[in-house]
Design a protein around this motif. Sequence first.
Motif, PDB file in Angstrom:
ATOM      1  N   LEU A 182      -4.174  -7.752   3.629  1.00  0.00           N
ATOM      2  CA  LEU A 182      -2.845  -7.153   3.761  1.00  0.00           C
ATOM      3  C   LEU A 182      -2.861  -5.862   4.581  1.00  0.00           C
ATOM      4  O   LEU A 182      -1.804  -5.301   4.860  1.00  0.00           O
ATOM      5  CB  LEU A 182      -2.240  -6.887   2.380  1.00  0.00           C
ATOM      6  N   HIS A 183      -4.042  -5.400   4.982  1.00  0.00           N
ATOM      7  CA  HIS A 183      -4.116  -4.246   5.870  1.00  0.00           C
ATOM      8  C   HIS A 183      -3.785  -4.630   7.312  1.00  0.00           C
ATOM      9  O   HIS A 183      -3.369  -3.779   8.095  1.00  0.00           O
ATOM     10  CB  HIS A 183      -5.496  -3.590   5.792  1.00  0.00           C
ATOM     11  N   ARG A 194       1.248  -2.548  -0.733  1.00  0.00           N
ATOM     12  CA  ARG A 194       0.671  -3.893  -0.692  1.00  0.00           C
ATOM     13  C   ARG A 194       0.703  -4.443  -2.119  1.00  0.00           C
ATOM     14  O   ARG A 194       0.084  -3.871  -3.025  1.00  0.00           O
ATOM     15  CB  ARG A 194      -0.769  -3.844  -0.157  1.00  0.00           C
ATOM     16  N   THR A 235       3.471  -7.078   2.277  1.00  0.00           N
ATOM     17  CA  THR A 235       3.700  -5.661   2.541  1.00  0.00           C
ATOM     18  C   THR A 235       5.179  -5.375   2.745  1.00  0.00           C
ATOM     19  O   THR A 235       5.588  -4.219   2.775  1.00  0.00           O
ATOM     20  CB  THR A 235       2.923  -5.206   3.791  1.00  0.00           C
ATOM     21  N   ASN A 261      -1.885  -0.057  -3.721  1.00  0.00           N
ATOM     22  CA  ASN A 261      -2.061  -1.491  -3.949  1.00  0.00           C
ATOM     23  C   ASN A 261      -1.673  -1.829  -5.379  1.00  0.00           C
ATOM     24  O   ASN A 261      -2.090  -1.147  -6.326  1.00  0.00           O
ATOM     25  CB  ASN A 261      -3.514  -1.912  -3.721  1.00  0.00           C
ATOM     26  N   PHE A 275      -6.320  -8.343  -0.864  1.00  0.00           N
ATOM     27  CA  PHE A 275      -5.767  -7.013  -0.592  1.00  0.00           C
ATOM     28  C   PHE A 275      -6.220  -6.503   0.775  1.00  0.00           C
ATOM     29  O   PHE A 275      -5.441  -5.883   1.508  1.00  0.00           O
ATOM     30  CB  PHE A 275      -6.177  -6.029  -1.686  1.00  0.00           C
ATOM     31  N   ASN A 305       1.024  -9.191   7.185  1.00  0.00           N
ATOM     32  CA  ASN A 305       2.178  -8.848   6.345  1.00  0.00           C
ATOM     33  C   ASN A 305       2.236  -9.675   5.072  1.00  0.00           C
ATOM     34  O   ASN A 305       2.845  -9.256   4.082  1.00  0.00           O
ATOM     35  CB  ASN A 305       3.478  -9.027   7.129  1.00  0.00           C
TER      36      ASN A 305
END
Length: 223
Positions: free
Chosen positions: A142-143, A119, A163, A23, A139, A146
């Motif tokens: 973003l898992h 990310r 991402t 990240n 953050f 996108n």
Amino acid sequence: MILPIDKLPELSAINYHNLTSKNLLLIFTRNPQLGKCKTRLAATVGNQTALDIYKFLLNHTINITKNLNVAKQVWYSKEVWEDDIWDGKIYDKKLQKGDDLGTRMGNAFQEGFEQGFERIIIIGSDMFDLNQKDLEKAFKKLHDHNYVVGPADDGGYYLLGMTNYKNELFIGKNWGQDTVLQDTLTNLKNEKCHILDTRNDVDLYEDIKDIDAFQPFFKNIEE
């Protein structure tokens, strides 16, 4: 070649998290110089007060990012200052490259992905209405998304994360105008994107005149 002990870098000077994190937080900042930052705010409060407020905002940005468990880069507008408030043990220091804001941001994202980060989020350095939990949430989103966007009250955005690099986000925009957010969301209409809460950007006196934290700066300012 094995370097002698006195030539090895100090352990305290190495930001190990920046070497291992997937990240990355990009912080775009202007060099805090009199008459060269927060010019729209300065039109009301004067250059010195605008500079003082900007330095206050820079310190706020440090306070909400220094303990964030991600790699961090601060990108300067004019020149890299090695000895300033941005601790080189926490923040990698970079110089923005490009003729306009979109190009400069795009270049920073591209470099981050080339470095192996998965990310990446960008913010400015003047968001008083932002805290560490907001960044952690972005953050986390973003898992399973996108892209992530933080809308600003003025029609722009205070945060952009991704991402996958998407060049369309950085071209064909009237940077600084109230169309930036909508144009950006149009670029992302077919993408899996999370929209964060809308926040107040700091550009004008009206943005902060009623916020308690800024009242000490206005003691000598007449409305």
